[in-house]
Every structure is written in C-alpha cells, then in structure tokens.
Motif scaffolding. Structure first.
Motif, PDB file in Angstrom:
ATOM      1  N   LEU A 145       0.830  -1.205   0.000  1.00  0.00           N
ATOM      2  CA  LEU A 145       0.000   0.000   0.000  1.00  0.00           C
ATOM      3  C   LEU A 145       0.867   1.259   0.000  1.00  0.00           C
ATOM      4  CD1 LEU A 145      -2.914  -0.745   2.529  1.00  0.00           C
ATOM      5  CD2 LEU A 145      -3.141  -0.198   0.103  1.00  0.00           C
TER       6      LEU A 145
ATOM      7  N   ASP B 115      -9.192   4.763   1.223  1.00  0.00           N
ATOM      8  CA  ASP B 115      -8.119   5.316   0.402  1.00  0.00           C
ATOM      9  C   ASP B 115      -8.670   6.351  -0.572  1.00  0.00           C
ATOM     10  OD1 ASP B 115      -5.574   5.630  -0.823  1.00  0.00           O
ATOM     11  OD2 ASP B 115      -6.077   4.121  -2.326  1.00  0.00           O
ATOM     12  N   ARG B 116      -9.782   6.021  -1.228  1.00  0.00           N
ATOM     13  CA  ARG B 116     -10.379   6.957  -2.181  1.00  0.00           C
ATOM     14  C   ARG B 116     -10.878   8.214  -1.474  1.00  0.00           C
ATOM     15  NH1 ARG B 116     -12.297   2.061  -3.962  1.00  0.00           N
ATOM     16  NH2 ARG B 116     -14.392   2.384  -3.124  1.00  0.00           N
TER      17      ARG B 116
ATOM     18  N   GLY C 105      -4.746   9.298   1.593  1.00  0.00           N
ATOM     19  CA  GLY C 105      -5.513   8.071   1.388  1.00  0.00           C
ATOM     20  C   GLY C 105      -4.789   6.857   1.931  1.00  0.00           C
ATOM     21  N   CYS C 106      -3.482   6.819   1.722  1.00  0.00           N
ATOM     22  CA  CYS C 106      -2.679   5.708   2.222  1.00  0.00           C
ATOM     23  C   CYS C 106      -2.728   5.652   3.741  1.00  0.00           C
ATOM     24  CB  CYS C 106      -1.238   5.869   1.740  1.00  0.00           C
ATOM     25  SG  CYS C 106      -0.106   4.597   2.332  1.00  0.00           S
TER      26      CYS C 106
ATOM     27  N   ALA D  53     -10.868  -0.791   3.084  1.00  0.00           N
ATOM     28  CA  ALA D  53      -9.620  -0.018   3.018  1.00  0.00           C
ATOM     29  C   ALA D  53      -9.548   0.766   1.714  1.00  0.00           C
ATOM     30  CB  ALA D  53      -8.423  -0.946   3.150  1.00  0.00           C
ATOM     31  N   GLY D  54     -10.025   0.166   0.623  1.00  0.00           N
ATOM     32  CA  GLY D  54     -10.015   0.855  -0.665  1.00  0.00           C
ATOM     33  C   GLY D  54     -10.921   2.071  -0.667  1.00  0.00           C
TER      34      GLY D  54
ATOM     35  N   ALA E 148      -6.105   4.206   4.877  1.00  0.00           N
ATOM     36  CA  ALA E 148      -6.218   2.817   4.409  1.00  0.00           C
ATOM     37  C   ALA E 148      -5.246   1.909   5.144  1.00  0.00           C
ATOM     38  CB  ALA E 148      -5.971   2.745   2.902  1.00  0.00           C
TER      39      ALA E 148
ATOM     40  N   ARG F 250      -7.954  10.407  -0.778  1.00  0.00           N
ATOM     41  CA  ARG F 250      -7.444  11.052  -1.992  1.00  0.00           C
ATOM     42  C   ARG F 250      -8.276  12.287  -2.348  1.00  0.00           C
ATOM     43  NH1 ARG F 250      -3.979   8.019  -5.586  1.00  0.00           N
ATOM     44  NH2 ARG F 250      -3.102   6.237  -4.467  1.00  0.00           N
TER      45      ARG F 250
ATOM     46  N   ALA G   9       1.329   4.249  -2.944  1.00  0.00           N
ATOM     47  CA  ALA G   9       1.124   5.660  -2.627  1.00  0.00           C
ATOM     48  C   ALA G   9       2.361   6.484  -2.970  1.00  0.00           C
ATOM     49  CB  ALA G   9       0.769   5.822  -1.152  1.00  0.00           C
TER      50      ALA G   9
END
Length: 341
Positions: A152, A220-221, A199-200, A216-217, A203, A224, A156
């Motif tokens: 991950l 992350d979004r 985001g990282c 987690a995805g 997540a 971002r 990033a």
C-alpha cells in the motif's frame, strides 16, 4: 461546505491531539534509532530540537496523517494502537517528502524556521530524507499485515512521485494556448502529490486494524479526495492567507509563478487576459491577487474543494465503519478544508 462552529472545530482538534499523543512516543523512539547526526536533522524537521540538538518547542505539523491512520484502525473496529505503526510510517514519509520538496522548490523556510537544507546543507538534508523513507518501510515491514501494508505504501509513494514530477513540469509549460496546464491535469497532480499519502494513511490504519480490502479501498479513495480539497485550500491560502497563520509570505505562490488552481481557473476568463504579465512580480502580487479573485479564481477553487469534500464524505458514509471513528473522520475532514472560509 459551511463554516464550522467552534465546538466542532475544538472536537476535531481534540481528535488530532489524541491521535498525536498515541503515535508520538513511537515516532520519537523510531527516530532515535537513526545515526545520531541524521536523527538530529530528523528531530529538527519535526520541531523537536534546534540545530546542534538543543531541545526546542518549534511549531510542528498538525499530525493529520497520524490521526487518519489511527482513526482508520478505529473505524475498522480495532483499538487505535493497531494503527500506530501506520501513523509512524506515514509521518516519516511525509517528513521525507517535505525535506526533498523544500530542496526542489528552493524554499528556504519551513514552519517559520530555516528549512533543513538551509540549516544543515543540501546533501545532509537529502540523506536525512532518505533515512526517514527507509525507516518508514522498516516500520511497516515488521508490523502485522506487513507485506500488504508495504505494498500500500509503495503504491502511494509511486503516485506521490508522479504528482511531484507533474508539479515540477507544470512550471515549464505556458500559461495560455494548447499546451497550458488544464484543471483536469491539476486534479491528477494534486491527487498524487497530496491525496495519495492521505488516502494511504487511513487505508493503512484500517488494514492494520483488520478491515476488508474493499473497506480499506473506500477509505483510500476518500483520503485522496480529501487531499485534492486540502491542496485546493492550500492554493487559496497561498494567495490570500494570513502569513501569521500560514507561515508563508502573502502572494508567495504568485511571485513564484506557481500554476495553482485559482490562477488556472481565472485564466479561463477573458477578464484575466493580462494576468500572466503580472505573475512573478512582487510589485504586482496584490494586483494579480485582485484580478484572480475578480475573474472567479478564488470562487472556483473553493467550489472545487467543496465538491471533493462531498465525495469524500459520501465514501465515508457508505463504508461499513464504526460509528464514532467515522464521525471523527468526517469532523477532521471538515476542519482541514474549512481553513480558507
């Protein structure tokens, strides 16, 4: 996006303080394990010491990425301590990126003090940044879910480098014509340069807290989109912000001819046809700022920030998160993007 009430702001700041207090001991312990000279430069970059190592209480960062990592773990239903390795890793990477960013941009100050490269030299600052990056990877590699967490972080970092490269290349492109920087290119740059690590952070915390990959995805979004909004607000503050608050000179971005979103948006208006001739001049910075505002650049940037904030909020609402930490994430999001309102 509306102005936040004082209690909401204070609640979000309390969350930042709580998460920082949870992660700081581990962060300091990690930095102390570096070579003594490198550790001093790292400590200086965090505001913990002066040049030479004397203790200091210089202003540090807000600890946003640390908080996102801890809240990510808590949102996944785990104790906040599960997110501490992620908090430490992303804070180390953030510090690494700032050390190198100041060198690339030639910025002589950081948080009202000489930047590390000015205080210690360019070569030593590069070395300190490299050491922080290596330490971040090691921190995650030995954590639970280490291999997945390192992947991950690696993704990033690749996006961060891509965004930083685009930002540097933007400086070589014209203000007008077919080769000008478009708002879409700006969004992609901001997502990489600023959003990827935010985001990282959330997540990574969720991953270490046992969240499914889909959750987690989604986090992350959301991070971002928060990063794009955060960068847009930074752009507004870089032109119209109070130096006592931002630590940056008024109109600094205009004097440096940075292709920030308010400028790009203003150039879409015929009213700003004379703007390129004003950029890069300290004498005309105030006039340029007024022209950008009159041409709608400030309004467009804040509207864009609202859009990305709304998307981040929708992603948080839709994800299966623990209610309390999800509310704290939303409050933190609102605090970070309300700075220019």
């Amino acid at each position: 996006m509306t102005a936040l009430t004082s209690p909401v702001r204070e609640s979000a700041r309390t969350v930042l303080d709580r998460c920082r207090e949870l992660a700081q001991p581990r962060l300091r312990e990690s930095v102390r394990g570096l070579h003594p000279w490198v550790a001093e430069m790292a400590a200086y970059s965090f505001g913990w010491c002066e040049v030479g190592g004397a203790p200091a209480a210089a202003p540090g960062g807000k600890g946003v990425r640390q908080a996102l990592a801890v809240l990510g773990a808590e949102a996944a239903g785990a104790d906040g301590t599960a997110g501490v390795p992620a908090a430490v890793a992303v804070e180390l990477v953030h510090a690494f990126s700032l050390l190198h960013d100041d060198i690339m941009d030639g910025d002589a100050t950081r948080r009202r003090r000489p930047a590390v490269w000015r205080a210690y030299g360019t070569g030593p600052a590069v070395l300190a940044g490299d050491a922080l990056f290596a330490l971040a990877v090691e921190t995650l590699a030995v954590a639970p879910e280490g291999p997945g967490a390192v992947r991950l972080l690696s993704r990033a970092l690749a996006d961060l480098v891509r965004g930083q490269a685009d930002d540097l290349l933007f400086a070589t492109r014209p203000w007008t014509g077919p080769e000008r920087v478009t708002p879409g290119e700006y969004r992609a740059m901001a997502e990489g340069k600023t959003g990827a690590l935010l985001g990282c952070a959330v997540a990574l915390g969720a991953t270490l807290g046992g969240a499914p990959r889909d959750t987690a995805g989604a986090l992350d979004r959301a991070g971002r989109h928060l990063g794009i909004a955060f960068q847009l607000v930074d752009d507004v503050l870089g032109i119209w912000g109070d130096p006592a608050v931002t630590g940056k000179p008024v109109g600094g971005d205009l004097r440096e001819r940075k292709k920030t979103f308010p400028v790009l948006a203003a150039l879409d208006s015929p009213a700003a046809r004379h703007l390129p001739a004003l950029l890069g001049s300290a004498e005309h910075a105030e006039e340029a700022a007024a022209l950008i505002e009159a041409a709608g650049g400030r309004t467009s940037a804040l509207a864009e920030a609202r859009t990305h904030t709304a998307v981040a909020r929708e992603l948080l609402t839709a994800a299966p998160l623990a209610a309390g930490p999800a509310e704290e994430l939303t409050g933190l999001l609102d605090l970070l993007v309300s700075r220019a309102l």
